[in-house]
Write an enzyme that holds these catalytic residues in place. Structure first.
Site, PDB file in Angstrom:
ATOM      1  CG  HIS A  56      -1.974   1.085   1.153  1.00  0.00           C
ATOM      2  ND1 HIS A  56      -3.003   1.051   0.242  1.00  0.00           N
ATOM      3  CD2 HIS A  56      -2.150   2.223   1.863  1.00  0.00           C
ATOM      4  CE1 HIS A  56      -3.771   2.111   0.402  1.00  0.00           C
ATOM      5  NE2 HIS A  56      -3.282   2.851   1.378  1.00  0.00           N
ATOM      6  NE  ARG A  82     -10.137  13.816   4.042  1.00  0.00           N
ATOM      7  CZ  ARG A  82     -11.338  13.382   3.665  1.00  0.00           C
ATOM      8  NH1 ARG A  82     -11.478  12.162   3.162  1.00  0.00           N
ATOM      9  NH2 ARG A  82     -12.401  14.126   3.809  1.00  0.00           N
ATOM     10  CG  HIS A 207     -10.221   6.440  -1.614  1.00  0.00           C
ATOM     11  ND1 HIS A 207     -10.743   6.710  -0.359  1.00  0.00           N
ATOM     12  CD2 HIS A 207      -8.967   6.934  -1.603  1.00  0.00           C
ATOM     13  CE1 HIS A 207      -9.828   7.352   0.360  1.00  0.00           C
ATOM     14  NE2 HIS A 207      -8.751   7.493  -0.371  1.00  0.00           N
ATOM     15  CD  GLU A 239      -6.344   5.470   7.806  1.00  0.00           C
ATOM     16  OE1 GLU A 239      -6.983   5.713   6.771  1.00  0.00           O
ATOM     17  OE2 GLU A 239      -5.159   5.807   7.966  1.00  0.00           O
ATOM     18  CG  HIS A 273      -5.673   1.783   6.966  1.00  0.00           C
ATOM     19  ND1 HIS A 273      -4.314   1.907   7.145  1.00  0.00           N
ATOM     20  CD2 HIS A 273      -6.016   2.642   5.963  1.00  0.00           C
ATOM     21  CE1 HIS A 273      -3.855   2.816   6.298  1.00  0.00           C
ATOM     22  NE2 HIS A 273      -4.858   3.266   5.569  1.00  0.00           N
ATOM     23  CG  ASP A 324      -0.941   4.745   4.005  1.00  0.00           C
ATOM     24  OD1 ASP A 324      -1.214   5.498   3.068  1.00  0.00           O
ATOM     25  OD2 ASP A 324      -1.750   4.536   4.942  1.00  0.00           O
TER      26      ASP A 324
HETATM   27  C1  NGQ Z   1      -5.386   8.591   1.264  1.00  0.00           C
HETATM   28  N1  NGQ Z   1      -4.598   8.103   3.447  1.00  0.00           N
HETATM   29  O1  NGQ Z   1      -6.167   8.216   0.408  1.00  0.00           O
HETATM   30  O2  NGQ Z   1      -4.283   9.063   0.972  1.00  0.00           O
HETATM   31  C2  NGQ Z   1      -5.761   8.450   2.712  1.00  0.00           C
HETATM   32  C3  NGQ Z   1      -6.353   9.717   3.228  1.00  0.00           C
HETATM   33  C4  NGQ Z   1      -8.816   9.443   2.970  1.00  0.00           C
HETATM   34  C5  NGQ Z   1      -4.701   7.386   4.569  1.00  0.00           C
HETATM   35  N2  NGQ Z   1      -5.872   6.974   4.910  1.00  0.00           N
HETATM   36  C6  NGQ Z   1      -7.585  10.148   2.521  1.00  0.00           C
HETATM   37  N3  NGQ Z   1      -3.669   7.066   5.282  1.00  0.00           N
HETATM   38  O3  NGQ Z   1      -8.774   8.336   3.492  1.00  0.00           O
HETATM   39  O4  NGQ Z   1      -9.883  10.002   2.764  1.00  0.00           O
HETATM   40 ZN    ZN Z   2      -3.990   4.711   1.776  1.00  0.00          ZN
END
Ligand code: NGQ
Ligand code: ZN
Length: 456
Positions: A56, A82, A207, A239, A273, A324
């Site tokens: 990932h 984020r 996603h 997560e 996660h 990640d």
């Molecule tokens: C991502 N990252 O897609 O990069 C996500 C954040 C989300 C992590 N979860 C964005 N570590 O989940 O909406």
């Molecule tokens: Zn991710």
């Protein structure tokens, strides 16, 4: 035929000495012969272990690692991180994405990852419009992987909504958005473009349940099945506790529960996660055959929580590791934090279930090889006939490995700074790192610095 003679090597049946490994022009292992004579043209190596799949990764986030550690106005959490990440994403140009990914992939190879699953969700230009070639940014990832020699499982991401129940996406998410038809066309074009490539497999990544409505999930999977019914499918799940609460409010089910019930996740799936599960979800996920994609350093960095590893492994669950957000780029560090998180939680030691005397480093390394290989959907993760020649040559003369043998080498690697002893790295039968150096590392680092200067 190319071949390597290893003084000692980790094989599926255990450690063996004086192992000759042969592979073909396609990089597939054709023979593994323990107790072989050290003669002939085979090159010599010291201790050989399978290279680690990284299941990932969001490559672009490498360039913001270390830039999100300043206190915000009102207390920081995953969601405020984020928001910063979204700002960072807004300006990235294709060449910058390629430069960042290439730098990252070199770092991965040197740290012992020989393959990476790129969860790639940047599709549109900074205004949110499609590029003339829809695959423009996905191509940059494939180019970066090719330039560094790392094996790639490319997972274009489906992203449509801002939250459960079809909530509209926000402005900052416009670079991620694709209608289902456009997404399916992208996937099909990537399959076509990358078909001939020995080091690349294509799958998909809806996603999350926040970003993909059930109908789109079904349609994307059905379209993928027509092209390749065994291609990997990855999704983020559970997560953050807010995601679990929102999912319950939307469907009456928790994210992992929903995925197991409605999407019937099996060995083809990787759920990334899965931090927040009930005991029942943990048991069911373990029994499903799916891989849990664990990213302990990012999960720590973002304040996610701890995966219920002890219960999950008691249920014989599969897992692999991912870097990640790339705050750390080291399989040893991921595994160390995976185990250390459990130690801190339970206030005990050596928590991965193991018979007396078994090596925790050995158990974790082997398990994440198997889970990573399954998640990437490639014949990797073992020094065995038919698998790809992806491995690390460790230098047992290095002080950090002194006094260790067999699985003790993996304990030193994971728990005692042994990464410094990774001397050479091979992917698909070709050395991509020698004496700790990648042949293109200076040029790639210079491109990376230039990309960051333009971003600043
Ligand atoms: C991502 N990252 O897609 O990069 C996500 C954040 C989300 C992590 N979860 C964005 N570590 O989940 O909406
Ligand atoms: Zn991710």
């Amino acid at each position: 035929m190319p071949a390597l003679f290893a003084e000692t090597a980790l094989l599926p049946q255990g450690w063996a000495d004086r192992v000759r490994i042969d592979w073909d022009a396609a990089g597939a292992i054709t023979a593994v012969t323990p107790g072989a004579p050290a003669q002939g043209s085979a090159e010599r190596a010291d201790a050989v272990v399978p290279g680690m799949p990284n299941l990932h990764c969001h490559a672009f986030q490498r360039a913001m690692a270390g830039l999100t550690e300043r206190a915000g106005p009102a207390g920081d959490d995953f969601w405020s991180w984020r928001a910063v990440m979204y700002k960072f994403v807004a300006a990235l140009e294709p060449e910058q994405i390629a430069a960042i990914a290439a730098q990252l992939y070199v770092e991965m190879l040197k740290a012992g990852y020989t393959s990476v699953a790129e969860f790639h969700y940047l599709h549109n230009d900074p205004e949110g419009k499609p590029y003339a070639d829809r695959a423009e940014l996905a191509n940059q990832i494939a180019l970066a992987a090719g330039a560094t020699g790392i094996r790639l499982t490319l997972l274009p991401v489906l992203y449509q909504t801002g939250n459960f129940g079809g909530a509209a996406p926000n402005e900052a998410q416009r670079r991620f958005l694709l209608k289902t038809d456009a997404f399916n066309a992208l996937v099909e074009s990537l399959f076509k473009a990358l078909r001939g490539s020995r080091h690349v497999r294509v799958g998909i990544a809806p996603h999350s349940l926040r970003a993909v409505p059930p109908a789109a999930l079904r349609e994307a999977k059905a379209a993928l099945d027509k092209i390749d019914p065994t291609a990997p499918i990855h999704i983020h799940a559970a997560e953050q506790t807010k995601e679990v609460e929102d999912c319950l409010a939307w469907s009456g089910k928790r994210p992992v529960e929903w995925l197991l019930d409605e999407a019937k996740c099996d060995a083809r799936w990787t759920l990334v996660h899965c931090t927040h599960m009930t005991a029942e979800e943990t048991r069911r996920l373990a029994a499903s055959g799916a891989t849990a994609g664990l990213c302990p350093t990012t999960e720590a960095d973002l304040g996610d929580g701890l995966f219920p590893l002890v219960d999950y492994l008691a249920g014989k669950g599969r897992f692999g590791i991912g870097s990640d957000s790339n705050v750390a780029v080291s399989p040893a560090e991921e595994l160390r934090w995976l185990e250390w998180g459990q130690r801190l939680l339970h206030r005990r030691r050596n928590l991965a279930p193991a018979p007396e005397g078994a090596s925790i480093g050995g158990i974790l390394w082997r398990a994440s090889l198997a889970g990573g290989a399954q998640a990437l959907g490639q014949p990797i993760g073992a020094v065995a006939v038919g698998r790809r020649a992806d491995f690390l040559a460790l230098d047992r003369a290095h002080p950090c490995l002194a006094g260790h043998m067999g699985d003790g080498l993996l304990d030193a690697l994971v728990f005692a700074g042994g990464t410094a002893a990774i001397r050479h790295v091979m992917v698909g039968g070709r050395w991509v790192v020698r004496e700790g150096r990648h042949p293109a590392e200076e040029r790639i680092a210079e491109n990376y610095r230039a990309a960051l200067r333009r971003l600043a």
